[in-house]
Design an enzyme around this catalytic site. Structure first.
Site, PDB file in Angstrom:
ATOM      1  CD  GLU A 128      -5.084   5.499   3.539  1.00 27.83           C
ATOM      2  OE1 GLU A 128      -4.100   5.610   2.801  1.00 27.83           O
ATOM      3  OE2 GLU A 128      -6.106   4.894   3.210  1.00 27.83           O
ATOM      4  CG  ASN A 164     -12.720  -1.504   7.972  1.00 25.37           C
ATOM      5  OD1 ASN A 164     -13.284  -0.458   7.685  1.00 25.37           O
ATOM      6  ND2 ASN A 164     -12.027  -1.654   9.091  1.00 25.37           N
ATOM      7  CD  GLU A 183     -10.820  -2.315  -3.002  1.00 20.83           C
ATOM      8  OE1 GLU A 183     -10.556  -1.785  -1.900  1.00 20.83           O
ATOM      9  OE2 GLU A 183     -11.211  -3.491  -3.124  1.00 20.83           O
ATOM     10  CG  PHE A 199     -23.695  -4.929  12.021  1.00 18.34           C
ATOM     11  CD1 PHE A 199     -25.059  -4.743  11.899  1.00 18.34           C
ATOM     12  CD2 PHE A 199     -22.948  -3.930  12.620  1.00 18.34           C
ATOM     13  CE1 PHE A 199     -25.673  -3.590  12.358  1.00 18.34           C
ATOM     14  CE2 PHE A 199     -23.557  -2.771  13.092  1.00 18.34           C
ATOM     15  CZ  PHE A 199     -24.926  -2.602  12.954  1.00 18.34           C
ATOM     16  CD  GLU A 245      -7.018  -2.340  -0.650  1.00 14.42           C
ATOM     17  OE1 GLU A 245      -5.928  -2.664  -0.132  1.00 14.42           O
ATOM     18  OE2 GLU A 245      -8.106  -2.808  -0.293  1.00 14.42           O
ATOM     19  CG  ASN A 279      -7.760  -5.644  -3.886  1.00 19.35           C
ATOM     20  OD1 ASN A 279      -7.145  -6.076  -2.918  1.00 19.35           O
ATOM     21  ND2 ASN A 279      -8.734  -4.757  -3.773  1.00 19.35           N
ATOM     22  CE  LYS A 294      -4.249  -1.828   2.014  1.00 18.27           C
ATOM     23  NZ  LYS A 294      -3.895  -3.233   1.896  1.00 18.27           N
TER      24      LYS A 294
END
Length: 691
Positions: A222, A257, A297, A370, A310, A312, A138
């Site tokens: 970040e 996430n 993304e 969740f 990022e 992938n 990253k």
């Protein structure tokens, strides 16, 4: 040309927009052979061998059943099997595979694995090692994105050394911040921090998760963009310098996430923003000579400003929605590119045709954060592939085990329609027709999301779940009419089961005469959500008339009580329900509108007598800590005699690649500790007792 799928579980056949051909879940491990090499189409795909770990080698496993030969690469823990490069390389040599598709997990973005394949002259069906290294890191990818004129998020462009440095950097950037694994993906090794304490905890958990999932504990920090959308662009490049963007996917519905619901295209983007994002994604791909399918993304704010998140360098879990709206088979294109063929399409050839939605069906309890993992054996499993516009990518079947070692995803459920409304309606029907028994699943949450008014309008962001359900997910909240429908259906099921029990086929040799009760009306008492309702039901063939709450409803159905799915009509409204259990004591579980409701139904006389039955006293849980999920104990922070404060960390449990901190429910002294680091625990297992 022989090849190899590398990953966790299986190749399956599933419906795809009216056609049927092999569709890999791609976490799966399987060797394949292509019968028509020049075309590289999965329509001509023949599975020849399968990779599996111990526990997956049974001939009953889907990916093994589809194979002619299975190769075990090690025991269930991933570090000893699917992350074991030496074992996989040995399998490649043993089978003579010429190419490897790494799927979308484990070694799919591991440059060392790609180098090992290249050294053995085996084709890696993915980008070259330079692109994997550049985009998989990253920190390096962010620098490359800046140089390629791609919008980036403000942050620290180096490796964070320790928790103290993490706090210093976070303060300089300004809270909130995102702590991320440098080599990560899929939400693993990612934490949001709003203050110094959360930054320290986030650094610890993220580095541990990153080391466990990727073998690399480096982190970066970040700026966290509050209330953003998560929108990604699918790119496809070849070895001849060509690259395309294949429109976008909206992936904003997430928990911890990790994505839960995805769709293509995004309702939020206009054509100009879509084009700009696509062109920046292609610019980044060309900057690293990207040759394969990949995903760039972005985070997008309310004003449609977008920032690189990022890239992938692999196939994404949600790739089917892109396939649906473009008509391209991404795996087929990856295989063609790997062989050296140029792309067959130009940018102007890429359409947006219709709408597609994907729900990730997980073995999880959506009522706990969740979705905390659930394990067990699938006693019954039936996919809704008989419905139009439905595709299911899975690797399981009735009898399959969901274990603690792998991701809890059961399947990817995809629906396609001419527009978003049709795709969502088909998803609603598909979820109602999906039968999963033996493990807890998240269908209730998925169904509530897709019918939520905010979601239907497109008013979503990555905090959607916490915003809509601030006190946690509670299941579908019944309207008065829906409640009456449920009571009427429950009454009909009860009476139908009673009538079936009374139905005997007498013969002339019967020694005990049967007296059949003649009942015109059934007076019932139904308890739902601690409320008691008096109901009167009568029967005429397949139709039941039910009086409830001063209203009369007619319920018609086939009433095959052995069927996992029951289609009933309540006053002209068609409902697909599932009766999960019926007990002699009156307890009944019914899946209605996606949510499982527990009702207690008795005749009026039995209900009067039931008042004299003693109820079991509830367990006092204030002084004990039980595991909320199955997993492995990573660390224990207390010992007998220690004083702990409410909210203090007691232990850490890793469940399906995610680490979870277990905290004390009250202030007190530790009486006993029932676990230690390395122990495997089940849901509900006692961990710690307080005095």
């Amino acid at each position: 040309m022989a090849g190899l799928w590398v990953g966790e579980a299986a190749l399956v056949t599933a419906g795809r927009r009216g056609r049927r051909w092999p569709q890999p879940l791609l976490r799966g491990a399987a060797l394949w052979t292509l019968k028509r090499v020049p075309h590289y189409s999965r329509r001509h795909l023949v599975v020849s061998r399968s990779l599996c770990s111990a526990g997956y080698e049974s001939n009953e496993k889907v990916h093994v059943k589809m194979a002619d030969e299975a190769v075990c690469v090690g025991p269930a823990p991933t570090s000893k099997s699917y992350l074991n490069v030496d074992a996989i390389m040995e399998a490649i040599k043993k089978t003579g595979a010429q190419a490897v598709h790494p799927g979308y997990g484990f070694l799919s973005e591991n440059k060392e694995f790609a180098k090992c394949l290249a050294a053995e002259d085996v084709i890696f069906i993915g980008p070259d090692t330079h692109a994997i290294q550049a985009m998989g890191d990253k920190i390096e990818s962010k620098l490359l994105a800046k140089n390629a004129k791609v919008n980036t998020i403000p942050g620290f462009d180096g490796v964070v050394k320790d928790a103290d440095e993490a706090v210093r950097i976070a303060r300089e950037i300004g809270y909130p911040v995102m702590i991320k694994a440098s080599a990560g993906g899929g939400g693993k090794g990612m934490r949001i921090a709003w203050d110094d304490e959360e930054t320290r905890d986030g650094f610890r958990f993220s580095s541990q998760e990153a080391a466990s999932s990727f073998g690399d504990d480096r982190l970066l920090i970040e700026k966290f963009i509050d209330n953003p959308r998560h929108i990604e662009v699918q790119v496809l490049g070849d070895k001849h310098g060509n690259a395309l963007w294949l429109n976008e996917r909206e992936c904003s519905i997430q928990r911890r996430n990790q994505k839960v619901v995805e769709e293509a295209p995004s309702l939020f983007l206009d054509s100009e923003t879509r084009r700009t994002m696509g062109e920046q994604a292609v610019a980044l791909a060309k900057a690293v000579n990207y040759s394969s399918a990949g995903t760039v993304e972005f985070l997008v704010d309310s004003k449609k400003n977008f920032y690189f998140l990022e890239m992938n360098t692999r196939l994404q879990v949600e790739h089917p929605v892109t396939e649906c709206i473009t008509g391209l088979d991404l795996v087929q294109e990856m295989i063609r590119v790997a062989k050296g063929y140029p792309l067959r399409h130009k940018q102007a050839d890429i359409p947006i045709s219709g709408w597609a939605v994907e729900c990730r069906v997980y073995a999880e309890d959506p009522y706990k954060s969740f979705g905390l993992p659930s394990i067990g054996r699938l006693s019954q499993y039936q996919e809704p592939i008989h419905l139009p516009g439905v595709r299911v990518d899975s690797g399981i079947q009735p009898g399959s085990d969901i274990s603690i070692y792998y991701d809890p995803m059961i399947s990817k459920l995809i629906t396609y329609g001419s527009d978003r409304r049709e795709a969502l309606k088909r998803m609603e029907d598909a979820l109602d027709n999906y039968v999963i028994r033996g493990v807890t699943h998240n269908i209730a949450l998925l169904r509530e999301v897709i019918i939520n008014s905010r979601f239907v309008k497109g008013d979503i962001n990555t905090k959607f779940l916490s915003d809509v359900y601030p006190d946690g997910f509670k299941g579908h909240q019944l309207t008065e009419n829906e409640r009456n429908q449920l009571l009427a259906i429950a009454s009909s099921l009860f009476v139908a089961s009673q009538l079936r029990a009374h139905h005997f086929q007498e013969d002339e040799n019967s020694r005990v005469p049967i007296v059949k009760p003649q009942m015109a009306n059934w007076e019932l008492s139904i308890k739902l959500h601690d409320e008691v309702y008096n109901v009167v039901a009568s029967n005429s063939g397949p139709t039941f008339s039910v009086e409830v709450d001063e209203s009369k409803l007619n319920v018609t159905g086939t009433w095959n009580l052995a069927s996992p799915l029951l289609s009933v009509n309540v006053d002209g409204t068609q409902r697909m329900i599932q009766c999960l259990s019926r007990e002699a004591g009156g307890n009944m579980s019914i899946q209605f509108l996606g949510t499982v409701y527990k009702v207690h139904i008795l005749t009026k006389l039995a209900a009067e007598l039931n008042k004299f039955m003693l109820e079991k006293a509830a367990e006092d849980t204030s002084s004990i800590l039980r595991s909320p999920m199955p997993g492995v104990v990573v660390a224990v922070s207390v010992k007998p005699g220690d004083l702990v404060a409410e909210g203090q960390e007691i232990c850490v449990i890793e469940a399906m690649k995610m680490q979870n901190s277990m905290t004390a429910g009250k202030t007190g002294k530790v009486k006993s500790v029932h676990c230690k680091a390395g122990d495997t625990v089940g849901e509900g297992d006692l961990l710690v007792e307080l005095e």
